[in-house]
Design an enzyme around this catalytic site. Structure first.
Site, PDB file in Angstrom:
ATOM      1  N   ASP A 131       0.908  -1.254  -0.137  1.00 51.45           N
ATOM      2  CA  ASP A 131      -0.129  -0.045   0.040  1.00 51.45           C
ATOM      3  C   ASP A 131       0.762   1.201   0.077  1.00 51.45           C
ATOM      4  O   ASP A 131       0.380   2.272  -0.429  1.00 51.45           O
ATOM      5  CB  ASP A 131      -0.998   0.134   1.448  1.00 51.45           C
ATOM      6  CG  ASP A 131      -1.874  -1.069   1.113  1.00 51.45           C
ATOM      7  OD1 ASP A 131      -2.292  -1.647   0.208  1.00 51.45           O
ATOM      8  OD2 ASP A 131      -2.488  -1.388   2.466  1.00 51.45           O
ATOM      9  N   ARG A 158      -6.149  -2.514 -21.584  1.00 49.84           N
ATOM     10  CA  ARG A 158      -6.425  -1.713 -22.517  1.00 49.84           C
ATOM     11  C   ARG A 158      -6.617  -2.200 -23.925  1.00 49.84           C
ATOM     12  O   ARG A 158      -7.319  -1.572 -24.663  1.00 49.84           O
ATOM     13  CB  ARG A 158      -5.149  -0.768 -22.541  1.00 49.84           C
ATOM     14  CG  ARG A 158      -4.686   0.039 -23.513  1.00 49.84           C
ATOM     15  CD  ARG A 158      -5.835   1.638 -23.444  1.00 49.84           C
ATOM     16  NE  ARG A 158      -5.314   2.249 -22.232  1.00 49.84           N
ATOM     17  CZ  ARG A 158      -5.658   3.529 -21.896  1.00 49.84           C
ATOM     18  NH1 ARG A 158      -7.029   3.901 -22.423  1.00 49.84           N
ATOM     19  NH2 ARG A 158      -5.060   4.040 -20.925  1.00 49.84           N
ATOM     20  N   LYS A 215     -14.972  12.946 -28.859  1.00 51.06           N
ATOM     21  CA  LYS A 215     -14.830  12.228 -30.454  1.00 51.06           C
ATOM     22  C   LYS A 215     -13.937  11.491 -30.469  1.00 51.06           C
ATOM     23  O   LYS A 215     -14.134  10.413 -30.951  1.00 51.06           O
ATOM     24  CB  LYS A 215     -15.059  13.341 -31.426  1.00 51.06           C
ATOM     25  CG  LYS A 215     -15.903  14.524 -31.348  1.00 51.06           C
ATOM     26  CD  LYS A 215     -15.450  15.827 -31.022  1.00 51.06           C
ATOM     27  CE  LYS A 215     -16.014  16.513 -29.564  1.00 51.06           C
ATOM     28  NZ  LYS A 215     -15.068  17.529 -29.162  1.00 51.06           N
TER      29      LYS A 215
HETATM   30  O1  F6P Z   1      -2.578  -3.957   3.256  1.00 50.01           O
HETATM   31  C1  F6P Z   1      -2.209  -4.741   2.242  1.00 50.01           C
HETATM   32  C2  F6P Z   1      -3.875  -5.067   1.262  1.00 50.01           C
HETATM   33  O2  F6P Z   1      -3.417  -5.915   0.397  1.00 50.01           O
HETATM   34  C3  F6P Z   1      -4.497  -4.040   1.249  1.00 50.01           C
HETATM   35  O3  F6P Z   1      -4.318  -3.414   0.184  1.00 50.01           O
HETATM   36  C4  F6P Z   1      -5.900  -4.630   1.129  1.00 50.01           C
HETATM   37  O4  F6P Z   1      -6.837  -3.850   1.673  1.00 50.01           O
HETATM   38  C5  F6P Z   1      -5.801  -5.676   2.201  1.00 50.01           C
HETATM   39  O5  F6P Z   1      -4.493  -6.091   2.550  1.00 50.01           O
HETATM   40  C6  F6P Z   1      -6.428  -7.253   1.817  1.00 50.01           C
HETATM   41  O6  F6P Z   1      -6.250  -8.020   2.802  1.00 50.01           O
HETATM   42  P1  F6P Z   1      -6.598  -9.522   2.771  1.00 50.01           P
HETATM   43  O7  F6P Z   1      -5.266 -10.058   1.857  1.00 50.01           O
HETATM   44  O8  F6P Z   1      -6.822  -9.930   4.182  1.00 50.01           O
HETATM   45  O9  F6P Z   1      -8.136  -9.599   2.013  1.00 50.01           O
END
Ligand code: F6P
Length: 325
Positions: A131, A158, A215
């Protein structure tokens, strides 16, 4: 506390590419400097339940290339309680662990801080999370790899967006932070990013739609930061209702973006931070996170990196807006 002889290392929270490189660096730099290094499995949960193994240099051979974490990882509920932390401390005593290196994100370092202050125990943090939301370091381990993974996925999307002249809302992770979404939008040449740091009301979105889908542009990609209420599905739904003639699709990248072999940048960052953690212990540091700012290694007190919000560079919004005309 006497001389530090044994260092425990654990990973906690969501896995991130480069965690293994950090485990390798802590282990090898630790052994190189005369410490015994013990790997603790399953994060704080494993510490509470004494899942500990003495590591040799061979135990970390060949792992620098691998995503995930060989130590496994858990978000431990028990460690958030004083009783859980007491059990963890008792295991440290039993295993003769004199200092801990914790590799993880915000929640994991909060646990490290509580533990370190409650028991006057030396703990060093290494920021490991895709993150990139930790204050005090320009980048966290895993962030670069994940940006590259997202970029590859969106490049593929894409092709379909162009071929079918569709609007794609691509949802990426980030928890409460938009670093991944905003920077990946720039890297992918996306037409817009929706991030929690900027309120994106439906008017704004409508404005973008009339500006973006001109466009000349019949397809577009919007990168959306995950959110329990206003994720990609929400925006896609609104756009479908307000612009029924657009062909709208949603792609939620999910855990696809968190695994994989770490990038060169993440391997180097993790290696330097691992070595930095051992040096910090030798200098008598405690309750600090190793960070990298403007190319220099820094030690950031847990109190600062946990309590301070990382600055979101709003200039990135201008960059994206001006380049997506
Ligand atoms: O903190 C890392 C992260 O991948 C976040 O981006 C995400 O919200 C969370 O962990 C997801 O967690 P889990 O793997 O427990 O679903």
């Amino acid at each position: 506390m006497g001389k530090i002889k044994t260092i425990g290392v654990l990973t906690s929270g969501g896995d991130a590419p480069g965690m293994n490189a950090a485990i390798r660096a802590v282990t090898r730099a630790g052994i190189c400097n005369g410490f015994t290094v013990k790997g603790i499995y399953r994060g704080y949960e494993g510490l509470i339940h004494d899942e500990v193994k003495t590591f040799t240099t061979e135990d970390v051979s060949g792992i620098i290339t691998r995503g995930g974490t060989i130590l496994k990882t858990v978000r431990s509920k028990e460690f958030t309680t004083p009783e859980g932390r007491q059990k963890a401390y008792d295991v440290c005593k039993k295993e003769e662990i004199d200092a801990l290196v914790v590799i993880g994100g915000n929640g994991s370092l909060t646990g490290a801080w509580n533990f370190g202050t409650e028991f006057d125990f030396p703990v060093i943090g290494i920021p490991g999370t895709i993150d990139n939301d930790l204050y005090g370091t320009d980048a966290t381990i895993g962030y670069d790899t994940t940006m590259n993974t997202i970029m590859e996925c969106v490049d593929r999307i894409r092709d379909t967006a162009n071929s079918h002249e569709r609007i794609f809302f691509v949802e990426v992770m980030g928890r409460d932070a938009g670093f991944l979404a905003q920077n990946c939008a720039i890297a992918c040449g996306a037409e817009a990013a929706i991030v929690p740091e900027e309120t994106t009301d439906v008017d704004q979105l409508a404005q973008f739609m009339s500006r973006g889908i001109r466009k000349s542009k019949k397809s577009c990609i919007v990168i959306v930061s995950e959110s329990p209420k206003c994720g990609a599905l929400y925006y896609a739904d609104r756009v479908k209702k307000e612009f029924p003639n657009f062909d709208v699709r949603v792609s939620i990248l999910g855990h696809l973006q968190r695994g994989g072999s770490p990038s060169a940048l993440d391997r180097i960052l993790a290696s330097c931070m691992g070595v930095g953690a051992i040096q910090a212990i030798m200098q008598g540091q405690r309750n600090v996170m190793i960070g990298y700012r403007d190319g220099d290694a820094v030690l950031v007190p847990f109190s600062e990196c946990i309590r301070t919000d990382k600055r979101f560079d709003k200039r990135l919004i201008t960059v994206l807006n001006e380049l997506s005309i």
